[in-house]
Design an enzyme around this catalytic site. Structure first.
Site, PDB file in Angstrom:
ATOM      1  N   GLU A 503      -7.474   5.644  -7.722  1.00  0.00           N
ATOM      2  CA  GLU A 503      -6.408   5.903  -8.713  1.00  0.00           C
ATOM      3  C   GLU A 503      -5.386   6.926  -8.225  1.00  0.00           C
ATOM      4  O   GLU A 503      -5.006   7.845  -8.934  1.00  0.00           O
ATOM      5  CB  GLU A 503      -7.016   6.348 -10.060  1.00  0.00           C
ATOM      6  CG  GLU A 503      -7.730   5.223 -10.764  1.00  0.00           C
ATOM      7  CD  GLU A 503      -8.081   5.518 -12.222  1.00  0.00           C
ATOM      8  OE1 GLU A 503      -7.533   6.458 -12.805  1.00  0.00           O
ATOM      9  OE2 GLU A 503      -8.910   4.775 -12.757  1.00  0.00           O
TER      10      GLU A 503
HETATM   11  C1  LIG Z   1     -14.904   2.902  -4.015  1.00  0.00           C
HETATM   12  C2  LIG Z   1     -13.502   2.454  -4.214  1.00  0.00           C
HETATM   13  C3  LIG Z   1     -13.165   1.736  -5.352  1.00  0.00           C
HETATM   14  C4  LIG Z   1     -11.877   1.240  -5.507  1.00  0.00           C
HETATM   15  N1  LIG Z   1     -11.574   0.423  -6.561  1.00  0.00           N
HETATM   16  C5  LIG Z   1     -10.374  -0.215  -6.589  1.00  0.00           C
HETATM   17  C6  LIG Z   1     -10.099  -1.227  -7.560  1.00  0.00           C
HETATM   18  O1  LIG Z   1     -10.924  -1.525  -8.418  1.00  0.00           O
HETATM   19  N2  LIG Z   1      -8.909  -1.859  -7.510  1.00  0.00           N
HETATM   20  C7  LIG Z   1      -7.970  -1.553  -6.579  1.00  0.00           C
HETATM   21  O2  LIG Z   1      -6.930  -2.172  -6.578  1.00  0.00           O
HETATM   22  N3  LIG Z   1      -8.185  -0.591  -5.650  1.00  0.00           N
HETATM   23  C8  LIG Z   1      -9.363   0.073  -5.634  1.00  0.00           C
HETATM   24  N4  LIG Z   1      -9.608   1.035  -4.679  1.00  0.00           N
HETATM   25  C9  LIG Z   1      -8.572   1.348  -3.725  1.00  0.00           C
HETATM   26  C10 LIG Z   1      -7.981   2.749  -3.866  1.00  0.00           C
HETATM   27  O3  LIG Z   1      -7.090   2.783  -4.923  1.00  0.00           O
HETATM   28  C11 LIG Z   1      -7.333   3.064  -2.498  1.00  0.00           C
HETATM   29  O4  LIG Z   1      -8.397   3.349  -1.626  1.00  0.00           O
HETATM   30  C12 LIG Z   1      -6.348   4.170  -2.571  1.00  0.00           C
HETATM   31  O5  LIG Z   1      -5.184   3.725  -3.195  1.00  0.00           O
HETATM   32  C13 LIG Z   1      -5.977   4.709  -1.187  1.00  0.00           C
HETATM   33  O6  LIG Z   1      -5.653   3.705  -0.310  1.00  0.00           O
HETATM   34  P1  LIG Z   1      -6.303   3.688   1.155  1.00  0.00           P
HETATM   35  O7  LIG Z   1      -7.767   3.861   0.998  1.00  0.00           O
HETATM   36  O8  LIG Z   1      -5.820   2.494   1.840  1.00  0.00           O
HETATM   37  O9  LIG Z   1      -5.765   5.007   1.832  1.00  0.00           O
HETATM   38  P2  LIG Z   1      -4.333   5.218   2.530  1.00  0.00           P
HETATM   39  O10 LIG Z   1      -3.261   4.717   1.644  1.00  0.00           O
HETATM   40  O11 LIG Z   1      -4.400   4.718   3.908  1.00  0.00           O
HETATM   41  O12 LIG Z   1      -4.233   6.801   2.540  1.00  0.00           O
HETATM   42  C14 LIG Z   1      -4.888   7.596   3.505  1.00  0.00           C
HETATM   43  C15 LIG Z   1      -4.532   9.063   3.252  1.00  0.00           C
HETATM   44  O13 LIG Z   1      -3.127   9.259   3.375  1.00  0.00           O
HETATM   45  C16 LIG Z   1      -2.630   9.944   2.246  1.00  0.00           C
HETATM   46  N5  LIG Z   1      -1.249   9.513   1.986  1.00  0.00           N
HETATM   47  C17 LIG Z   1      -0.741   8.269   1.939  1.00  0.00           C
HETATM   48  N6  LIG Z   1       0.571   8.325   1.697  1.00  0.00           N
HETATM   49  C18 LIG Z   1       0.902   9.624   1.567  1.00  0.00           C
HETATM   50  C19 LIG Z   1       2.109  10.326   1.296  1.00  0.00           C
HETATM   51  N7  LIG Z   1       3.265   9.717   1.104  1.00  0.00           N
HETATM   52  N8  LIG Z   1       2.059  11.675   1.226  1.00  0.00           N
HETATM   53  C20 LIG Z   1       0.892  12.336   1.423  1.00  0.00           C
HETATM   54  N9  LIG Z   1      -0.259  11.723   1.680  1.00  0.00           N
HETATM   55  C21 LIG Z   1      -0.259  10.386   1.750  1.00  0.00           C
HETATM   56  C22 LIG Z   1      -3.567   9.561   1.113  1.00  0.00           C
HETATM   57  O14 LIG Z   1      -3.544  10.552   0.100  1.00  0.00           O
HETATM   58  C23 LIG Z   1      -4.902   9.519   1.848  1.00  0.00           C
HETATM   59  O15 LIG Z   1      -5.415  10.810   1.918  1.00  0.00           O
HETATM   60  C24 LIG Z   1     -10.891   1.543  -4.530  1.00  0.00           C
HETATM   61  C25 LIG Z   1     -11.229   2.310  -3.410  1.00  0.00           C
HETATM   62  C26 LIG Z   1     -12.509   2.760  -3.246  1.00  0.00           C
HETATM   63  C27 LIG Z   1     -12.838   3.545  -2.020  1.00  0.00           C
END
Ligand SMILES: Cc1cc2nc3c(=O)[nH]c(=O)nc-3n(C[C@H](O)[C@H](O)[C@H](O)COP(=O)(O)OP(=O)(O)OC[C@H]3O[C@@H](n4cnc5c(N)ncnc54)[C@H](O)[C@@H]3O)c2cc1C
Length: 815
Positions: A503
């Site tokens: 989220e």
């Molecule tokens: C257990 C689990 C359950 C989930 N459930 C759902 C679900 O039900 N439905 C769904 O759609 N998604 C779900 N997600 C997805 C979740 O919302 C994403 O993991 C999240 O949005 C982050 O995306 P990413 O993991 O690809 O990280 P990335 O987007 O690759 O981010 C990596 C890091 O970079 C940082 N970052 C990225 N952009 C910026 C910026 N502009 N400035 C500063 N920092 C930045 C982030 O804060 C993070 O620390 C789930 C994830 C997990 C792990």
């Protein structure tokens, strides 16, 4: 009159007018009075006086006659503003405009009306919600065995799944007339909190359908047919929903998703020539995805054949897709840090869906991002905050008890100053976090869609959980580390990064969302200025810009003077709500609120659109806004609960900690502010007496630790609402019994120590004391039994689990 005296009087008058945000006529009246005083006080000769009056009249006319002001000042400034103002993309605009501005608007505007905060009704549960918590929630908690679920089953047992579905847990947010429970946000939050304190898999399974997903979206945007069809089925648990936004390429930047639906005609359930779209997607991390029957899906829509209209790129769209639709693939499971809830990828290949499956039907095509952003505010305000507070309360309750029961060097470890420090952080944070959880859920129940507070509580409560659990683990030592049925903390510790990531991953939430959205949403003038500058009706825009601009100038001038006055006086002129113990806190918070308003304006003025990329600066400003919000919640909780003196140490520790963080954040902004002169001037205004605030004192920490390590009303209030099993069968229940027994045993030992003839019997552990007292018949039978019980319970609660060499994984001869 001397010139020095005159200048002092002039400065005081101008400061008073600016401080009070006087309208134009006030300045004119003040100017006339000053001019007359200077002239008749003999400080201005006839030539200087005439020149002075001419300049004054010219300025007064230009600034107060709207037509002239607009022509000579506002319109030229608007032209420059249009050139340099940061560009805002459609997705950013939709995110910015989503939700409502609530109490955080006051905090951002520099002069919060505390009586307004205290007048918000104290959030309360209905009788029905209380009965549900005492009945089905309690039963579900008793039914689930977290160790078995996370270690052996890697899923909820079938009886828990059935219980959840049959008792309406999946339809808490669905209104009663659709068969749901129709709970308030606070009721929903309490259910999630209690479940989370027992079993994360059960909590997440309940959380997701009640958070941002098909039900929430249908309630707000669904067509009547969609609502009538799906909501009763979701409420009865006949459908298991999930919501798929994230994919391998689009994580935090979810708006950049490549998943695509092409508008076309196709065959659907025996019908030909159905208007719909052919959708391809690739999603991952989807909670409940592996068991879902109904997939909420976000994807881009294009209409190359113009079957829907002139536009080709229609934008992000949300649809409901039954998972048995041809072309849908539900993948295997991810394994998120030993969590046992269902989570996995899914994808679709040329899946044809009719237009009726778009949430809200044809007219909602392309509005998906706005729908998501609007709905996010409610869900984000509830689920993760409730889960985080559950972990904090469980940590506070168990760590306090454990620190009293566990002794080293013949002393309860909770009495060592080092451990007290950790206990104090746990207590103070839990108080603050729970206050913010309740206040924010209360805002949702008042009809708000608090987008900025939802980001604040998402970030700060999950981070709070992280620090609280870390402290709890440290205090438990090896007991927290060795996993098994006797470990009530280890799983929560493992799961922290999940709450941090979902989220809105926390780094992004802190750096981009809280201040980025807050600065524009909550600022009294900035959004109006941006909208006015972009208004297609240029005359209307110019009119609105003129009003906003001069309001903004007065606002800025007021904050300059207020920051200085409140900084010098420590906030003394602030009208704080009654109450001697808390008056100082309201005064300090108002002072910081003014400093935030001043520095935000200064940062926007100096950096303009560049501020978006200066994430470290905006994160710090967001920290200030967040801490102000958390402190407001803590004060409101204290007032709502009747200003209980017993809770004062928790409030004090929490607020002193937050004030210190605010000082660090403001100092960080000033130290890294671009340029040399402006940051120096700003520092003079914000910290005229330097950095005077200190972290909570050792004595304050001691008082908080004392609350945690003894049974009592303040400890109960702090941890209310979590599942604490009665009796000794469960380890958390046993710890409770151990705490009360050890406290009673300590009193008996103190009696022995006070008696010179028996003093020698009172050394060593409980077993030794009990044995010696029994041999010498030094105590009545009941007291001897208490000592023996303390010995047994202490031994049992400090015990950890052990396993066979292969952890029982190797197949046995029987298979
Ligand atoms: C257990 C689990 C359950 C989930 N459930 C759902 C679900 O039900 N439905 C769904 O759609 N998604 C779900 N997600 C997805 C979740 O919302 C994403 O993991 C999240 O949005 C982050 O995306 P990413 O993991 O690809 O990280 P990335 O987007 O690759 O981010 C990596 C890091 O970079 C940082 N970052 C990225 N952009 C910026 C910026 N502009 N400035 C500063 N920092 C930045 C982030 O804060 C993070 O620390 C789930 C994830 C997990 C792990």
């Amino acid at each position: 009159m001397s010139w020095i005296l005159a200048l002092l009087i002039l400065a005081a008058g101008a400061t008073a007018l600016a401080y009070l945000r006087s309208p134009g006529w006030g300045w004119v009246a003040g100017g006339i009075a000053a001019g007359l005083a200077l002239q008749f006080g003999g400080l201005l000769g006839p030539v200087a006086a005439t020149l002075g009056w001419l300049v004054f009249i010219a300025l007064a006319v230009v600034l107060n006659v709207t037509v002239l002001r607009r022509k000579l000042l506002s319109n030229p400034i608007l032209a420059i503003y249009r050139r340099i103002a940061p560009s805002i993309s459609q997705t950013e605009r939709e995110a910015l405009e989503a939700g409502t501005v609530w109490w955080e608007g006051e905090l951002f505007a520099g002069n919060p009306d505390w009586n307004r905060l205290l007048a918000f009704p104290a959030p309360a549960l209905s009788a029905e919600e209380q009965a549900f918590l005492a009945g089905p929630v309690e039963e579900l908690c008793a039914l689930v065995d977290d160790w078995r679920i996370t270690h052996e089953l890697h899923d909820l047992p079938p009886e828990a799944w059935s219980y959840i579905r049959e008792n309406g847990f999946l339809g808490m947010i669905i209104p009663k007339h659709y068969g749901g429970l129709g709970f308030s946000a606070l009721g929903h939050s309490e259910v999630v909190m209690k479940l989370s304190s027992r079993c994360n898999a059960a909590a997440v399974t309940v959380m997701v359908p009640n958070s941002l997903g098909p039900a929430e979206l249908l309630l707000h945007y669904g067509t009547d047919e969609q609502k009538d069809h799906y909501l009763p089925r979701l409420a009865r648990g006949e459908e298991i929903p999930c919501f798929a936004l994230t994919g391998p390429e689009a994580g935090s930047d979810a708006g950049a998703m490549p998943d695509l639906g092409i508008v076309c005609r196709g065959s659907f359930e025996g019908r030909d020539d159905v208007l719909g779209m052919r959708v391809n997607w690739d999603k991952r991390y989807i909670t409940l995805g592996p068991v879902a029957t109904l997939l909420g899906l976000a994807f881009q829509v294009r209409d190359p054949e113009h079957l829907l209209g002139d536009k080709e790129d229609l934008g992000i769209t949300l649809a409901l897709i039954p998972t048995d639709t041809p072309g849908v693939s539900i993948g295997r499971r991810h394994f998120p840090l030993n969590a046992a809830f269902q989570n996995g990828p899914n994808w679709g290949k040329d899946v044809f869906i009719p237009i009726e499956q778009v949430i809200g039907g044809r007219e909602r095509i392309g509005q998906g991002w706005r729908m998501l952003m609007e709905s996010l505010a409610a869900g984000r305000s509830i689920s993760l905050p409730a889960q985080s507070v559950a972990a904090a309360k469980l940590s506070a309750r168990t760590t306090g008890a454990y620190a009293r029961v566990r002794t080293q060097f013949n002393v309860a470890i909770g009495r060592f100053e080092g451990v007290e420090e950790a206990l104090a952080r746990i207590g103070g944070s839990t108080y603050l976090m729970d206050a913010a959880r309740v206040m924010t859920a209360g805002a949702v129940d008042l009809g708000e869609k608090p987008s900025v507070p939802s980001a604040i509580v998402k970030y700060h409560l999950t981070e709070g959980m992280r620090t609280v659990i870390n402290d709890a683990m440290d205090v438990h030592g090896g007991k927290g580390i060795c996993l098994g049925p006797n470990n009530y903390l280890g799983r929560a510790y493992q799961l922290v990064p999940i709450a941090i990531t979902v989220e809105g991953a926390n780094i992004l939430t802190r750096c981009l969302i809280i201040f980025g959205q807050g600065a524009i949403r909550c600022h009294p003038y900035v959004l109006t200025e941006i909208n006015a500058a972009n208004d297609a009706d240029r005359e209307r825009g110019a009119r609105a810009f003129d009003l906003a601009l001069w309001g903004h100038v007065r606002f800025f001038a007021a904050n300059v003077t207020r920051a200085l006055v409140l900084g010098i006086t420590g906030g003394l002129p602030v009208k704080a709500p009654a109450g001697r113990e808390t008056k100082r806190y309201y005064e300090q918070l108002t002072r910081f609120s003014t400093a935030l308003a001043l520095l935000s304006d200064a940062a926007m003025l100096v950096l303009g659109g560049e501020l978006k990329r200066r994430e470290k600066l905006s994160a710090r400003l967001g920290d200030v806004l967040s801490e102000l919000y958390l402190c407001s919640a803590a004060l409101k909780r204290f007032e709502d609960q009747g200003r209980l003196a017993e809770d004062l140490p928790l409030l004090e520790f929490a607020l002193y900690g937050a004030f210190f963080k605010i000082q660090v954040a403001l100092n960080g902004v000033l130290a890294n502010f671009p340029g040399k002169v402006i940051p120096r001037l700003l520092r003079l205004l914000v910290f005229p007496k330097g950095l005077t605030l200190t972290a909570p004192s050792d004595h304050m920490g001691h008082e908080v630790a004392r609350i945690l390590i003894a049974p009592g009303a303040a400890r109960d209030r702090l941890t209310t609402g979590i599942y604490v099993p009665a009796g000794e069968e469960d380890v958390v229940g046993k710890l409770e019994v151990a705490l009360t027994t050890v406290v009673a045993a300590e009193a008996i030992r103190d009696q022995l120590r006070a008696d010179p003839q028996k003093r020698a019997l009172a050394s060593g552990g409980w077993a030794t004391i009990a044995a010696a007292a029994r041999v010498h018949a030094a105590l009545p039978e009941r007291e001897l039994e208490t000592l023996e019980l303390a010995a047994r319970l202490t031994r049992e609660v400090i015990a950890v689990d052990d396993f066979p060499q292969d952890f029982g994984m190797r197949p046995t001869a029987e298979g």
